[in-house]
Design a protein around this motif. Structure first.
Motif: not given
Length: 54
Positions: A1-21
């Motif tokens: 579980m990540n809080v405040g940062r998503d470093g894993g694979a997205p559940v959708t390709s609709d995430y804007p910008f580049d990793r790690p969000w």
């Protein structure tokens, strides 16, 4: 579980910008995780385990 940062694979390709969000310009005051309810059961894994015991 990540809080405040998503470093894993997205559940959708609709995430804007580049990793790690990273979470920017906000503060997380509280996180509540509710684990009540029905547990997830991997039926395929359970079936394979039963067959391996026979």
């Amino acid at each position: 579980m990540n809080v405040g940062r998503d470093g894993g694979a997205p559940v959708t390709s609709d995430y804007p910008f580049d990793r790690p969000w990273a979470l920017e310009g906000a503060t997380i005051d509280q996180v509540i995780v509710d684990v009540s309810g029905e547990p997830y059961v991997d039926l395929e894994k359970e079936a394979l385990a039963m067959m391996s015991r026979d």
